[in-house]
Scaffold this motif. Structure first.
Motif, PDB file in Angstrom:
ATOM      1  N   GLU A  54      19.208 -30.754-138.479  1.00  0.00           N
ATOM      2  CA  GLU A  54      20.395 -29.913-138.314  1.00  0.00           C
ATOM      3  C   GLU A  54      20.994 -29.550-139.673  1.00  0.00           C
ATOM      4  OE1 GLU A  54      22.316 -30.583-133.981  1.00  0.00           O
ATOM      5  OE2 GLU A  54      22.741 -32.195-135.420  1.00  0.00           O
ATOM      6  N   GLN A  55      21.106 -30.518-140.561  1.00  0.00           N
ATOM      7  CA  GLN A  55      21.674 -30.256-141.883  1.00  0.00           C
ATOM      8  C   GLN A  55      20.847 -29.249-142.661  1.00  0.00           C
ATOM      9  OE1 GLN A  55      22.288 -34.000-143.870  1.00  0.00           O
ATOM     10  NE2 GLN A  55      23.981 -34.558-142.519  1.00  0.00           N
ATOM     11  N   ALA A  56      19.535 -29.246-142.458  1.00  0.00           N
ATOM     12  CA  ALA A  56      18.642 -28.316-143.162  1.00  0.00           C
ATOM     13  C   ALA A  56      18.541 -26.961-142.453  1.00  0.00           C
ATOM     14  CB  ALA A  56      17.255 -28.933-143.305  1.00  0.00           C
ATOM     15  N   GLY A  57      19.174 -26.825-141.288  1.00  0.00           N
ATOM     16  CA  GLY A  57      19.184 -25.544-140.588  1.00  0.00           C
ATOM     17  C   GLY A  57      17.988 -25.275-139.690  1.00  0.00           C
ATOM     18  N   PHE A  58      17.181 -26.289-139.427  1.00  0.00           N
ATOM     19  CA  PHE A  58      16.016 -26.117-138.562  1.00  0.00           C
ATOM     20  C   PHE A  58      16.367 -26.273-137.087  1.00  0.00           C
ATOM     21  CE2 PHE A  58      14.105 -27.292-142.598  1.00  0.00           C
ATOM     22  CZ  PHE A  58      13.058 -26.402-142.685  1.00  0.00           C
ATOM     23  N   LEU A  59      17.504 -26.878-136.815  1.00  0.00           N
ATOM     24  CA  LEU A  59      17.863 -27.254-135.457  1.00  0.00           C
ATOM     25  C   LEU A  59      19.380 -27.204-135.319  1.00  0.00           C
ATOM     26  CD1 LEU A  59      16.565 -28.617-132.877  1.00  0.00           C
ATOM     27  CD2 LEU A  59      17.082 -30.805-133.961  1.00  0.00           C
ATOM     28  N   SER A  60      19.849 -26.862-134.126  1.00  0.00           N
ATOM     29  CA  SER A  60      21.272 -26.966-133.801  1.00  0.00           C
ATOM     30  C   SER A  60      21.365 -27.457-132.371  1.00  0.00           C
ATOM     31  CB  SER A  60      21.970 -25.618-133.968  1.00  0.00           C
ATOM     32  OG  SER A  60      21.416 -24.656-133.102  1.00  0.00           O
ATOM     33  N   HIS A  61      22.560 -27.845-131.971  1.00  0.00           N
ATOM     34  CA  HIS A  61      22.719 -28.310-130.590  1.00  0.00           C
ATOM     35  C   HIS A  61      24.073 -27.896-130.037  1.00  0.00           C
ATOM     36  CE1 HIS A  61      25.002 -31.656-132.398  1.00  0.00           C
ATOM     37  NE2 HIS A  61      25.563 -31.784-131.194  1.00  0.00           N
ATOM     38  N   THR A  62      24.119 -27.804-128.730  1.00  0.00           N
ATOM     39  CA  THR A  62      25.382 -27.611-128.024  1.00  0.00           C
ATOM     40  C   THR A  62      25.517 -28.774-127.062  1.00  0.00           C
ATOM     41  OG1 THR A  62      24.297 -26.217-126.374  1.00  0.00           O
ATOM     42  CG2 THR A  62      25.384 -25.092-128.185  1.00  0.00           C
ATOM     43  N   ARG A  63      26.736 -29.176-126.874  1.00  0.00           N
ATOM     44  CA  ARG A  63      27.015 -30.334-126.027  1.00  0.00           C
ATOM     45  C   ARG A  63      27.558 -29.837-124.692  1.00  0.00           C
ATOM     46  NH1 ARG A  63      26.167 -35.447-126.451  1.00  0.00           N
ATOM     47  NH2 ARG A  63      27.710 -36.955-125.793  1.00  0.00           N
ATOM     48  N   ALA A  64      26.999 -30.350-123.615  1.00  0.00           N
ATOM     49  CA  ALA A  64      27.472 -30.053-122.266  1.00  0.00           C
ATOM     50  C   ALA A  64      27.665 -31.381-121.560  1.00  0.00           C
ATOM     51  CB  ALA A  64      26.473 -29.170-121.531  1.00  0.00           C
ATOM     52  N   GLY A  65      28.902 -31.827-121.464  1.00  0.00           N
ATOM     53  CA  GLY A  65      29.163 -33.132-120.877  1.00  0.00           C
ATOM     54  C   GLY A  65      28.599 -34.225-121.762  1.00  0.00           C
ATOM     55  N   ARG A  66      27.715 -35.019-121.194  1.00  0.00           N
ATOM     56  CA  ARG A  66      27.117 -36.113-121.958  1.00  0.00           C
ATOM     57  C   ARG A  66      25.742 -35.773-122.521  1.00  0.00           C
ATOM     58  NH1 ARG A  66      27.985 -41.709-118.922  1.00  0.00           N
ATOM     59  NH2 ARG A  66      26.212 -42.063-120.267  1.00  0.00           N
ATOM     60  N   SER A  67      25.284 -34.556-122.310  1.00  0.00           N
ATOM     61  CA  SER A  67      23.941 -34.201-122.781  1.00  0.00           C
ATOM     62  C   SER A  67      23.989 -33.100-123.835  1.00  0.00           C
ATOM     63  CB  SER A  67      23.059 -33.770-121.607  1.00  0.00           C
ATOM     64  OG  SER A  67      23.607 -32.630-121.005  1.00  0.00           O
ATOM     65  N   ASN A  68      22.941 -33.029-124.605  1.00  0.00           N
ATOM     66  CA  ASN A  68      22.787 -32.003-125.641  1.00  0.00           C
ATOM     67  C   ASN A  68      21.682 -31.039-125.249  1.00  0.00           C
ATOM     68  OD1 ASN A  68      24.668 -33.025-127.538  1.00  0.00           O
ATOM     69  ND2 ASN A  68      23.180 -34.541-128.215  1.00  0.00           N
ATOM     70  N   THR A  69      21.852 -29.798-125.652  1.00  0.00           N
ATOM     71  CA  THR A  69      20.781 -28.813-125.564  1.00  0.00           C
ATOM     72  C   THR A  69      20.515 -28.366-126.992  1.00  0.00           C
ATOM     73  OG1 THR A  69      21.483 -28.093-123.373  1.00  0.00           O
ATOM     74  CG2 THR A  69      20.054 -26.602-124.609  1.00  0.00           C
ATOM     75  N   TYR A  70      19.266 -28.509-127.407  1.00  0.00           N
ATOM     76  CA  TYR A  70      18.902 -28.198-128.785  1.00  0.00           C
ATOM     77  C   TYR A  70      18.353 -26.783-128.886  1.00  0.00           C
ATOM     78  CZ  TYR A  70      19.360 -33.198-129.316  1.00  0.00           C
ATOM     79  OH  TYR A  70      19.846 -34.475-129.318  1.00  0.00           O
ATOM     80  N   ARG A  71      18.545 -26.191-130.064  1.00  0.00           N
ATOM     81  CA  ARG A  71      17.995 -24.867-130.357  1.00  0.00           C
ATOM     82  C   ARG A  71      17.271 -24.950-131.689  1.00  0.00           C
ATOM     83  NH1 ARG A  71      18.426 -20.285-132.980  1.00  0.00           N
ATOM     84  NH2 ARG A  71      18.110 -18.317-131.927  1.00  0.00           N
ATOM     85  N   ILE A  72      16.006 -24.610-131.661  1.00  0.00           N
ATOM     86  CA  ILE A  72      15.178 -24.611-132.869  1.00  0.00           C
ATOM     87  C   ILE A  72      15.243 -23.232-133.501  1.00  0.00           C
ATOM     88  CG2 ILE A  72      12.785 -24.780-133.696  1.00  0.00           C
ATOM     89  CD1 ILE A  72      12.338 -26.834-131.443  1.00  0.00           C
ATOM     90  N   GLU A  73      15.278 -23.185-134.812  1.00  0.00           N
ATOM     91  CA  GLU A  73      15.249 -21.922-135.566  1.00  0.00           C
ATOM     92  C   GLU A  73      13.792 -21.615-135.909  1.00  0.00           C
ATOM     93  OE1 GLU A  73      17.718 -19.906-135.999  1.00  0.00           O
ATOM     94  OE2 GLU A  73      19.152 -21.286-135.106  1.00  0.00           O
ATOM     95  N   PRO A  74      13.083 -20.845-135.061  1.00  0.00           N
ATOM     96  CA  PRO A  74      11.645 -20.649-135.245  1.00  0.00           C
ATOM     97  C   PRO A  74      11.262 -19.886-136.514  1.00  0.00           C
ATOM     98  CG  PRO A  74      12.478 -19.216-133.518  1.00  0.00           C
ATOM     99  CD  PRO A  74      13.604 -20.121-133.916  1.00  0.00           C
ATOM    100  N   GLY A  75      12.154 -19.061-137.034  1.00  0.00           N
ATOM    101  CA  GLY A  75      11.831 -18.272-138.216  1.00  0.00           C
ATOM    102  C   GLY A  75      12.108 -18.973-139.523  1.00  0.00           C
ATOM    103  N   LYS A  76      12.669 -20.160-139.462  1.00  0.00           N
ATOM    104  CA  LYS A  76      12.996 -20.908-140.683  1.00  0.00           C
ATOM    105  C   LYS A  76      11.700 -21.327-141.381  1.00  0.00           C
ATOM    106  CE  LYS A  76      16.164 -23.680-142.824  1.00  0.00           C
ATOM    107  NZ  LYS A  76      16.941 -23.152-143.883  1.00  0.00           N
ATOM    108  N   VAL A  77      11.634 -21.064-142.669  1.00  0.00           N
ATOM    109  CA  VAL A  77      10.441 -21.376-143.462  1.00  0.00           C
ATOM    110  C   VAL A  77      10.420 -22.873-143.750  1.00  0.00           C
ATOM    111  CG1 VAL A  77       9.269 -20.950-145.672  1.00  0.00           C
ATOM    112  CG2 VAL A  77      10.366 -19.067-144.452  1.00  0.00           C
ATOM    113  N   LEU A  78       9.220 -23.455-143.687  1.00  0.00           N
ATOM    114  CA  LEU A  78       9.045 -24.890-143.925  1.00  0.00           C
ATOM    115  C   LEU A  78       9.424 -25.256-145.359  1.00  0.00           C
ATOM    116  CD1 LEU A  78       5.720 -25.459-141.966  1.00  0.00           C
ATOM    117  CD2 LEU A  78       8.070 -25.776-141.177  1.00  0.00           C
ATOM    118  N   ARG A  79       9.726 -26.526-145.584  1.00  0.00           N
ATOM    119  CA  ARG A  79      10.322 -26.971-146.842  1.00  0.00           C
ATOM    120  C   ARG A  79       9.351 -27.181-148.004  1.00  0.00           C
ATOM    121  NH1 ARG A  79      15.229 -30.495-146.477  1.00  0.00           N
ATOM    122  NH2 ARG A  79      14.027 -31.880-147.778  1.00  0.00           N
TER     123      ARG A  79
END
Length: 118
Positions: A54-79
């Motif tokens: 998440e800190q590197a911008g490859f992943l983010s999440h949204t919280r719904a109640g007690r669970s998370n839904t993750y979102r991957i940034e597919p266009g992000k270039v590898l490190r």
């Protein structure tokens, strides 16, 4: 499924970060417990990896109640500089890992279909 997974010594071809990302790509609402079990890591290690991603911008999440839904940034270039120079993205890594999973599934099913002793 409690306890600490078996320890591993030595090096591997695929990093724990890539493994966690691949599991999330398969199931964007996977629980940390399930990711840890699949990757044979501790839950704490998975939390740290998700934080790194998440800190590197490859992943983010949204919280719904007690669970998370993750979102991957597919266009992000590898490190790694070699991969970055080639323009390799998260999507290309995940496609490669998905091909590997499909190949392993095909090999496993064909091995099971083969008569014993053949």
């Amino acid at each position: 499924m409690g306890g600490v997974p078996e320890s591993h010594t030595g090096w591997t071809f695929i990093t724990s970060h890539a493994r966690v990302l691949a599991v999330i790509a398969e199931n964007q609402s996977a629980r940390i417990r399930d990711i840890a079990a699949h990757c044979r890591l501790t839950e704490r290690a998975v939390q740290k990896i998700i934080s790194d991603l998440e800190q590197a911008g490859f992943l983010s999440h949204t919280r719904a109640g007690r669970s998370n839904t993750y979102r991957i940034e597919p266009g992000k270039v590898l490190r790694h500089p070699a991969e970055a120079e080639a323009g390799l993205t998260v999507a290309s890594l995940l496609a490669l890992l998905a091909q590997d999973e499909a190949l392993r599934a095909d090999l496993l099913s064909s091995a099971r279909a083969r008569p014993e002793g053949a």
